[in-house]
Design an enzyme around this catalytic site. Structure first.
Site, PDB file in Angstrom:
ATOM      1  N   GLU A  71       0.820  -1.219   0.000  1.00  0.00           N
ATOM      2  CA  GLU A  71       0.000   0.000   0.000  1.00  0.00           C
ATOM      3  C   GLU A  71       0.847   1.259   0.000  1.00  0.00           C
ATOM      4  OE1 GLU A  71      -0.568  -2.506   2.029  1.00  0.00           O
ATOM      5  OE2 GLU A  71      -2.366  -3.272   1.086  1.00  0.00           O
ATOM      6  N   HIS A 141     -12.173  -5.275   7.841  1.00  0.00           N
ATOM      7  CA  HIS A 141     -12.815  -5.075   6.538  1.00  0.00           C
ATOM      8  C   HIS A 141     -14.020  -4.160   6.693  1.00  0.00           C
ATOM      9  CE1 HIS A 141     -10.531  -8.776   6.012  1.00  0.00           C
ATOM     10  NE2 HIS A 141     -10.507  -8.508   4.737  1.00  0.00           N
TER      11      HIS A 141
END
Lengths: 337, 443
Positions: A71, A141
């Site tokens: 990321e 999530h």
């Protein structure tokens, strides 16, 4: 200045859900802007939420490509590409994973223009990430990190509530000359379906949208929570006879203080709701500004119905999220203050 | 199968059980003729499917029969004293990087070890398949990353280290939770989010912990610096323990891994970095994600070993080698285990959109860790088919009981929602969805 986005039905529309409207927006961008590139983890085959389906076949593998699992690298790479002049659209697979890139966003992307005295900027960078609770996401999530980024001048944070808004806002973000983070409510990817125009169109940033006019309470939310608010407004009207004004903030940073404050001046009561934990959540910022501007107009303390100050739970999710009953309860308390 | 027939009576005239699938009775057919389901009656009375596997065993038995003057030898009454206690095996040589010698290629496995590995791997396999089933029934929700296919890694590593050593891995952690001391019951209850779960139902699939096992971590690559920190603590306390720090081929491209390599090598930490390379980082194959797929060389200044991760003995030997290396104070070492997962990345991934079913089938038939171990043990007369079957039955029962428990155990109480956020004494007040109700957090 237009407060409301009036939807012109003359252009051809197609029934799309949220991820399809994102695909449509990206399709329009890749078609009109030859420097646009889309990259992220697994975007090539269409993405884990199918937001980039078909784009690689249509525009080539040098414009839609996968990155390895990094990321920090993705965002850093995106900043570089944007500085060099490309329109970089980076995808972070889940907003929960954006933290390794936090330094790049906050220290590099947000401050580029400022520190170089407007010589360089990474304005053509847009970062997209699925956001918010989904019913079974649990700790990693389901997070809503907009508050972390709201604290950072130099970037724009945008959250749509429906396919029509998503396409317009995403195209605005891409066109905007500042680095933008676009959070897409993942629970709405399939659940929200609307007739979306096929042609590109923009919805101006930093403008909140009044979905429903009212006179007693102002309800402010963004993303998935707006749909909860609409239900709450209906419930309040039906059960308490309270007329609620529902406002979708849309752009978290920089946010539309004018609309909210004008609304609070009219109604005198404000309820802000989001899924993120209450302490330091964005509701705190809105609350603070509103009490500064409209102190004497307030009939009751500003109410924040947000998630608990715990990590997003695994099994306790139904108790954690600010659902319509909690918001309804808060409205009742405000009315009877 | 009963050999107690007089030689003159023709075999095919009787009802007989196939030796392997003996629960199912088959009407015998003359030699060479097809039975139902495409099986051909073979000379020894086996069905075709089991013939290959049983051939060696049969020949052993027949030899024994011949020695006893052709009298009956009833297989099922075979005593365990007939088994060989240990055997030497040749295993694949490991590629090494910056090492003068690698792990041994000749290994010894005893019967007890073999049975234990078999039982553990079979338990892990059955547990994962049960989790698959429960997920499809929506009893397990959320995310579920299954470990079947990679059992040899967990079992091999555990065989080489002690329970007092430390281990940390990523989210594909059910297998490691089991090998590190968690019970199947607690693991399954954690998957279903019940109070009997190993993390009290608050963590779920990705967050399972037990003594000297630090999880169970959701964020890719984030567990590797943690592992180095644990290793530092071991070195500091001088207790000759080490930390096994696992990550996947996808995580191998994360920046924090390289930061950790640097720290570990600089301070000679007793950490074994293990990259479980199952060929795919979610849906992306390693060739498309990594500039160098030689993950064991990625440490650059850390020596590395590449190991066949489907062979439990290979993994055990390499882990022993690595553990010795670390414990001797030479610093970190990197191991790449080449393994394979049969399921997709998680339960929401069918696992066939980026690889072919043929590929999965091929690995299942050629390199399945449990089958390899079973064949090894049977062909070296270290166990009998019945014994292994007994283990299978016991394992199945254990898993069924655990699943039953996991489905019926109550969920954690609502007070648990806010507990264990901070360490606090007295209890902390937690603000919630509306300012008028505050919850208490107890730790």
């Amino acid at each position: 200045q237009k407060r409301r986005f009036t939807f012109n039905l003359n252009c051809p529309t197609q029934k799309m859900n949220l991820f399809q409207s994102i695909t449509s927006a990206l399709d329009n961008t890749l078609a009109s802007d030859p420097t646009a590139v889309i990259f992220g983890e697994d975007v090539a085959f269409g993405g884990v939420f199918r937001c980039t389906v078909g784009l690689r076949d249509k525009y080539g593998k040098d414009r839609v490509f996968n990155t390895p699992l990094c990321e920090q690298g993705i965002v850093g790479f995106g900043i570089g590409a944007a500085v060099a002049g490309a329109t970089a659209i980076a995808e972070i697979q889940f907003a929960d994973y954006i933290y390794p890139a936090f330094d790049q966003i906050v220290n590099e992307a947000a401050k580029y223009r400022y520190r170089s005295g407007n010589l360089f900027d990474c304005g053509s960078l847009t970062i997209r990430a699925p956001w918010g609770c989904v019913g079974h996401g649990s700790l990693y999530h389901s997070q809503s990190p907009e508050a972390f980024f709201a604290h950072c001048p130099g970037i724009k944070v945008v959250i749509p509530r429906s396919p029509v808004q998503a396409k317009g806002l995403l195209l605005s973000c891409i066109a905007d000359k500042n680095p933008c983070i676009f959070f897409e409510p993942k629970i709405l990817y399939r659940a929200a379906v609307e007739q979306v125009p096929e042609e590109p169109y923009i919805i101006p940033l930093s403008q909140a949208e009044i979905l429903q006019e009212g006179s007693d309470v102002t309800l402010v939310a963004w993303g998935t929570q707006i749909h909860v608010m609409k239900e709450v407004a209906a419930m309040a009207q039906e059960k308490l006879g309270v007329s609620c004004e529902v406002i979708d903030l849309q752009t978290i940073l920089p946010w539309d203080t004018e609309t909210i404050c004008k609304s609070v001046v009219k109604t005198g009561r404000l309820l802000i709701s989001h899924e993120a934990p209450i302490t330091g959540g964005f509701a705190a910022e809105i609350s603070s500004t509103v009490q500064e501007e409209c102190f004497l107009n307030l009939e009751a303390p500003i109410s924040r119905v947000c998630g608990y100050d715990t990590p997003f739970p695994h099994i306790f999710e139904p108790f954690y999220i600010p659902d319509k009953w909690k918001c309804f309860e808060a409205i009742k308390k405000m009315i009877n203050y | 199968m009963c050999f107690s027939q007089t030689p003159e009576k023709k075999r095919w005239q009787q009802r007989w059980f196939c030796r392997y699938c003996r629960q199912r009775r088959r009407r015998a057919a003359p030699e060479g003729q097809r039975l139902t389901e495409g099986r051909i009656c073979a000379v020894q009375g086996l069905c075709w499917a089991s013939l290959g596997k049983m051939l060696t065993n049969i020949s052993n038995v027949l030899r024994a029969c011949a020695q006893r003057n052709g009298a009956a030898a009833v297989v099922s009454a075979r005593t365990y004293a007939d088994f060989t206690n240990e055997a030497t095996f040749e295993i694949k040589k490991c590629d090494t990087f910056k090492l003068d010698e690698g792990p041994a290629t000749q290994v010894v496995m005893t019967r007890d070890e073999g049975l234990q590995y078999y039982r553990t791997m079979q338990t892990m396999r059955r547990m994962e398949l049960k989790a698959d089933q429960l997920y499809k029934q929506k009893i397990i929700r959320g995310f579920c990353h299954l470990y079947d296919g990679q059992e040899a890694c967990a079992v091999g590593i555990e065989a080489a280290i002690n329970l007092s050593d430390h281990l940390i891995t990523a989210y594909r952690a059910h297998g490691y939770t089991y090998t590190r001391g968690g019970t199947v019951k607690k693991i399954m209850a954690e998957l279903t989010g019940r109070r009997g779960g190993i993390a009290k139902g608050k963590g779920g699939s990705m967050h399972m912990y037990c003594k000297h096992f630090y999880g169970g971590n959701g964020i890719v690559g984030a567990q590797v610096p943690l592992g180095a920190g644990v290793a530092l603590a071991c070195k500091y306390q001088g207790n000759s323990e080490l930390c096994v720090c696992l990550y996947g081929d996808g995580a191998a491209n994360q920046g924090q891994i390289f930061e950790t390599y640097n720290m570990a090598a600089l301070w000679k930490l007793p950490v074994i970095f293990i990259c479980e390379n199952n060929g795919y980082g979610m849906g992306t194959s390693v060739e498309r994600a990594a500039a160098s797929t030689d993950y064991f060389k990625r440490g650059e200044f850390i020596p590395g070993v590449r190991v066949d991760g489907m062979d439990v003995l290979c993994v055990r030997e390499a882990s022993r080698f690595a553990a010795d290396y670390c414990r001797s104070g030479k610093g970190p070492i990197l191991m790449e285990l080449q393994t394979y997962r049969y399921h997709g990345h998680s339960m929401s991934d069918p696992g066939v959109s980026y690889r072919t079913r043929e590929e999965i089938q091929e690995v299942r038939s050629k390199s399945d860790p449990i089958s390899m171990l079973k064949d090894r043990m049977l062909s070296n007369n270290m166990a009998s088919v019945e014994e292994l079957k007994e283990i299978d039955v016991e394992v199945r029962k254990e898993i069924e009981d655990a699943a039953q428990f996991a489905t019926t155990d109550p969920e954690p109480p609502l007070e648990d929602l806010c507990n264990h956020i901070f360490h606090n004494n007295p209890p902390l007040e937690v603000r919630g969805t509306n300012p008028w109700s505050k919850l208490k957090s107890v730790s």
